[in-house]
Design a protein around this motif. Structure first.
Motif, short mmCIF file in Angstrom:
data_model
loop_
_atom_site.label_atom_id
_atom_site.label_comp_id
_atom_site.label_asym_id
_atom_site.label_seq_id
_atom_site.Cartn_x
_atom_site.Cartn_y
_atom_site.Cartn_z
N SER A 28 24.70 5.38 -32.84
CA SER A 28 24.34 4.64 -34.04
C SER A 28 25.28 5.10 -35.15
N ILE A 29 25.24 4.40 -36.27
CA ILE A 29 26.06 4.72 -37.45
C ILE A 29 25.17 4.55 -38.67
N LEU A 30 25.30 5.44 -39.63
CA LEU A 30 24.53 5.35 -40.88
C LEU A 30 25.43 4.83 -42.00
N TYR A 31 24.91 3.86 -42.73
CA TYR A 31 25.56 3.39 -43.96
C TYR A 31 24.54 3.48 -45.08
N ALA A 32 24.96 4.01 -46.23
CA ALA A 32 24.05 4.13 -47.38
C ALA A 32 24.79 3.71 -48.64
N LEU A 66 22.97 13.48 -44.78
CA LEU A 66 22.59 12.68 -45.95
C LEU A 66 21.70 13.48 -46.90
N GLU A 67 20.78 14.25 -46.36
CA GLU A 67 19.91 15.06 -47.21
C GLU A 67 20.71 16.11 -47.98
N TYR A 68 21.67 16.75 -47.35
CA TYR A 68 22.52 17.70 -48.08
C TYR A 68 23.20 17.02 -49.26
N TYR A 69 23.67 15.79 -49.03
CA TYR A 69 24.40 15.07 -50.08
C TYR A 69 23.45 14.61 -51.20
N VAL A 70 22.33 14.02 -50.83
CA VAL A 70 21.43 13.43 -51.83
C VAL A 70 20.54 14.48 -52.48
N GLU A 72 28.89 17.72 -52.42
CA GLU A 72 29.88 16.67 -52.20
C GLU A 72 29.90 16.35 -50.71
N ILE A 73 30.46 15.19 -50.33
CA ILE A 73 30.35 14.75 -48.94
C ILE A 73 31.00 15.74 -47.97
N ASP A 74 32.13 16.36 -48.35
CA ASP A 74 32.74 17.34 -47.44
C ASP A 74 31.87 18.59 -47.31
#
Length: 475
Positions: free
Chosen positions: A372-376, A401-405, A410-412
């Motif tokens: 699967s792939i996640l897009y947000a 995603l939880e780390y980011y939100v 930052e995404i990296d």
């Protein structure tokens, strides 16, 4: 380079593939062009993860909207309903990867011949074994004799040629449907049948990729999309919904209570996956699985409380240009799939994902699929997150995603941050998380290999996971 920023970027699990994709972008190709070139290159240089004998999914955000294509294979019509052994001939389903390239031609600007040329040269002239392939070969010494003749005894830095793959790619470059009908398909079917695979030419000829509508939910200001069944994308969305409902991420990310409750939530979501997710042409997905009342009831079953008002989860890569953002995932399932080789093509064992009940083996049915792939999208940014991770993919997607939100990384940083996984009978975690669990290396591929893309205004940030030999490159 694990992180790259620019108006055109590519990030994959392998440095050769990233280089090939960057060259296509540099030569004026768009993200779809580069994606096919990267996909084909990965099929040659990391054949333990994916290839012409496997399948794939595409998720793209374009000026016209979201494009989602499911090209996961179906079982041969004569598969029967008996239990399937993990690497047996009956574990092979019809490969969908080449058909996915065919479906993408509506969006490309370069000829398929040009896009496949780098992969053809690597297959015919040879490529050097990378670290990931080295370890996969070492751990796969008991596969078929055909496999042994190609990969047996090969080690890091050795040179491998897969001329049969190159020959098939040349035919595909002229006509991608040649993989499914005509002389190439006939030879593949004949070779598979000689090895005990109950496949007919019609099983190939009648296979097509499918445009699908993504599932979606809201998570703290973001709209989060995942692939529908036959994939396990719904499992990621359930995890995220229950994480938000319980408020567990108000705790520090390495808090033992937060980790334990996240594991309990994941276990609930996997129970639902195993009960309800199957090929929707045979068993439609129940509508209630993301309903707040249903999820509240599920949480109560394990003594957890919802704290909101009730109203009403291989190899992944990403490419972006000035207009398009592409996430692409392809797989054989287990390393080297079935281990069965025809024309130097290693075939999948995705049929091992059949179980019983809704997901029992049946002819022309697609098994429950781990891809699967996640897009947000939200808060003026967009994210595409994907990974190698098999059954663990829903947990990997949700944790990144939880780390980011929730933890404002930052995404990296979100990709690099330590991860933990519930494996069904234990919890494993990278040692730097510092929680009681089965300790893994500080950066372990056992918690998934993630590639991710963040877009904000006109800038893309692409990330390759330091847990692999991948790189990200700007153009």
């Amino acid at each position: 380079m694990p992180t790259a920023a620019g108006r055109r970027v590519v990030a994959s699990q392998n440095y050769v593939a990233s280089y090939v994709g960057a060259k296509i972008l540099e030569q004026g190709g768009n993200a779809f062009d580069a994606a096919i070139a990267v996909s084909a290159t990965l099929s040659v240089v990391i054949p333990h993860t994916s290839g012409l004998g496997g399948d794939g999914l595409l998720l793209a955000k374009t000026p016209e909207g979201i494009i989602a294509i499911n090209s996961t294979g179906w079982a041969p019509k004569n598969i029967g309903e008996d239990k399937i052994d993990p690497r047996s001939p009956r574990s092979i389903v019809i490969p969908g990867l080449v058909e996915l390239w065919h479906a993408m031609e509506d969006y490309t600007t370069m000829s398929l011949d040009r896009l496949l040329e780098p992969a053809i040269k690597l297959a015919v002239n040879g490529f050097h074994v990378g670290r990931g392939l080295h370890h996969a070969i070492v751990n796969s010494e008991k596969l078929s004799q055909d496999w042994q003749s190609l990969y047996g005894g090969k080690r890091f830095g050795d040179r491998i040629r897969v001329r049969g793959v190159g020959e098939v790619l040349r035919s595909v470059a002229r006509d991608p449907r040649s993989f499914y009908e005509g002389e190439v398909a006939e030879k593949l079917v004949e070779g598979l049948r000689k090895r005990g695979v109950p496949v007919e030419l019609d099983d190939f000829r009648e296979f097509r990729a499918e445009r699908v509508e993504l599932l979606k939910t809201n998570y703290k200001g973001y709209t989060v999309y995942e692939f529908p069944p036959n994939t396990q994308g719904i499992t990621t969305l359930q995890i995220l919904r229950m994480v938000e409902m319980t408020g567990i991420n108000k705790l520090p990310y390495n808090d033992v209570k937060r980790v334990n409750e996240h594991v309990r939530i994941s276990a609930l979501a996997y129970e639902d996956r195993d009960q309800y997710v199957a090929d929707p042409r045979f068993h439609p997905l129940p509508a209630f699985l993301l309903d707040n009342n249903y999820l509240t009831q599920r949480l109560m079953e394990v003594g957890m409380e919802a704290k909101v008002n009730q109203d009403g989860d291989t190899t992944f890569f990403t490419v972006a240009d000035e207009e398009n953002k592409v996430g692409f995932i392809q797989s054989l399932f287990q390393p080297f799939g079935s281990g069965i080789v025809v024309n130097d093509i290693v075939f999948n064992n995705r049929g091992d994902n059949f179980t019983e009940g809704r997901n029992k083996p049946e002819g022309r049915k697609r098994p429950l699929h781990t891809l699967s792939i996640l897009y947000a999208e939200g808060r003026d940014d967009e994210l595409i997150i994907g990974c190698a991770g098999g059954d663990l993919r829903p947990q990997i997607h949700s944790e990144v995603l939880e780390y980011y939100v929730d933890y404002m990384m930052e995404i990296d940083e979100a990709v690099n941050a330590p991860r933990f996984m519930f494996t069904g009978n234990k919890v494993v975690a990278e040692s730097r998380l510092g929680t009681p669990s089965t300790k893994l290396e500080p950066f372990s591929p056992q918690v998934g290999i993630v590639q991710a893309l963040k877009t904000k205004r006109d800038l893309h940030i692409a990330v390759a996971d330091p847990r692999s030999e991948g790189v990200s490159l700007p153009v």
